[in-house]
Scaffold this active site. Structure first.
Site, PDB file in Angstrom:
ATOM      1  N   HIS A  48     -10.761  -3.945 -18.632  1.00 45.62           N
ATOM      2  CA  HIS A  48      -9.530  -4.445 -19.244  1.00 45.62           C
ATOM      3  C   HIS A  48      -9.305  -5.945 -19.035  1.00 45.62           C
ATOM      4  O   HIS A  48      -8.459  -6.529 -19.713  1.00 45.62           O
ATOM      5  CB  HIS A  48      -8.322  -3.668 -18.703  1.00 45.62           C
ATOM      6  N   ARG A  73     -16.056  -3.023 -12.304  1.00 43.73           N
ATOM      7  CA  ARG A  73     -15.897  -1.973 -13.319  1.00 43.73           C
ATOM      8  C   ARG A  73     -16.341  -2.543 -14.656  1.00 43.73           C
ATOM      9  O   ARG A  73     -15.656  -3.386 -15.243  1.00 43.73           O
ATOM     10  CB  ARG A  73     -14.438  -1.510 -13.396  1.00 43.73           C
ATOM     11  N   ASP A  87     -28.685  -6.950 -11.024  1.00 44.59           N
ATOM     12  CA  ASP A  87     -29.476  -8.137 -10.695  1.00 44.59           C
ATOM     13  C   ASP A  87     -28.591  -9.316 -10.281  1.00 44.59           C
ATOM     14  O   ASP A  87     -29.014 -10.190  -9.522  1.00 44.59           O
ATOM     15  CB  ASP A  87     -30.385  -8.518 -11.876  1.00 44.59           C
ATOM     16  N   GLU A 152     -10.533  10.434 -15.395  1.00 47.54           N
ATOM     17  CA  GLU A 152      -9.249  10.017 -15.960  1.00 47.54           C
ATOM     18  C   GLU A 152      -8.940  10.728 -17.279  1.00 47.54           C
ATOM     19  O   GLU A 152      -8.353  10.150 -18.180  1.00 47.54           O
ATOM     20  CB  GLU A 152      -9.200   8.498 -16.125  1.00 47.54           C
ATOM     21  N   ASP A 178      -4.659   6.550 -17.362  1.00 43.70           N
ATOM     22  CA  ASP A 178      -5.376   7.203 -18.459  1.00 43.70           C
ATOM     23  C   ASP A 178      -5.250   8.716 -18.378  1.00 43.70           C
ATOM     24  O   ASP A 178      -5.168   9.398 -19.404  1.00 43.70           O
ATOM     25  CB  ASP A 178      -6.854   6.790 -18.457  1.00 43.70           C
TER      26      ASP A 178
END
Ligand SMILES: O=C(O)C(=O)C[C@H](O)[C@@H](O)CO
Length: 265
Positions: A48, A73, A87, A152, A178
């Site tokens: 988000h 996230r 990486d 969620e 959510d």
């Protein structure tokens, strides 16, 4: 020399509660400032927040030697995206909207080198291996990855036992907003029905021996989740902290509000 030790993963294994904050401003400078606030972990939100790969990489760099562990996230759990993040040195992932054991198994494989997974070999180009200065990186990297999957939706809740049983999933994180939306309670993450679902989910995750995570921007709600047994929890976001502080300062100066009135989170 081995891959850097994942202090967050070690803490979860040892049962030490980990306190976190959401970081969604999309700024390495802001992330660096927040790394001095004493949180055990900071969640760089690519789902988000206005984050792309260079920006996430810069924030990981800013937190590299700080006491706050960087969790990332991504917008979704795609293997190609996880490969780039790995990486860049990301060791702890929060993957949104996981609804089946098959999805969880694919994620486990995405973050591990063969023969345990499908991670591509190229960490020598990145921060993960300290730019090819960690000789045993390839042999030790898998052990230091922490994979948290986000539950969620009602579908995720229905599959929670199977998801929690997947080897390589270190923790399950409930997304109350959510989940509430999926339950027909958009904007009501604190509703009793949602809390009942979270309570049941926490019991199932605990029974599977996995860590229980959650987030909120409400301190009273955070206390409820703590009492329910959360092993790691974010108790706010950089955005809400900034808005609260800036709005509150102006209001207090103008006499619209008494000092401390909006201390909130
Ligand atoms: O569903 C949720 O709750 C989450 O996934 C956390 C959020 O994205 C949000 O509440 C962050 O402010």
């Amino acid at each position: 020399m081995a891959a850097p030790r994942n202090a967050f993963k070690a803490a979860l294994r040892e049962g030490r509660f980990q306190l976190g904050l959401w970081v969604a401003l999309g700024s390495a400078y802001a992330a660096e400032i927040l790394s001095g606030s004493g949180y055990d972990w900071l969640l760089i939100d690519g789902e988000h927040g206005p984050n792309d790969m260079p920006l996430i990489s810069a924030q990981i760099g800013a937190l590299r030697h700080s006491p706050s562990h960087a969790m990332v996230r991504p917008p979704m759990g795609e293997a190609w995206l996880l490969k780039q993040l790995l990486d860049q040195g990301v060791q702890t992932f929060l993957i949104p909207m996981v609804e089946s054991a098959a999805e969880a198994e694919a994620l486990v494989r995405a973050v591990r080198y063969p023969p345990h997974g499908i991670r591509g070999v190229g960490a020598g180009l990145g921060r993960a291996s300290d730019f090819n200065r960690v000789p045993d990186y390839l042999a030790t990297a898998n052990d230091e990855i922490c994979l948290i999957v986000q539950i969620e939706s009602r579908a995720g809740l229905a599959a929670i036992d199977e998801i929690a049983a997947v080897e390589g999933v270190d923790g399950l994180f409930i997304g109350p907003s959510d989940l509430a939306a999926d339950m027909g309670l958009l904007g009501e993450p604190g509703a009793p029905e949602v809390l009942a679902a979270i309570t049941d989910a926490f019991q199932r995750i605990k029974a599977a021996g996995k860590a229980r995570g959650i987030m909120t921007v409400s301190l009273p709600q955070a206390e409820i989740y703590r009492d329910l047994g959360a092993d790691f929890m974010a108790i706010g976001t950089d955005v809400t902290c900034l808005v609260s502080a800036a709005d509150g300062l102006r209001r207090r100066f103008l006499g619209e509000e008494k000092a401390g009135e909006r201390s909130g989170y």
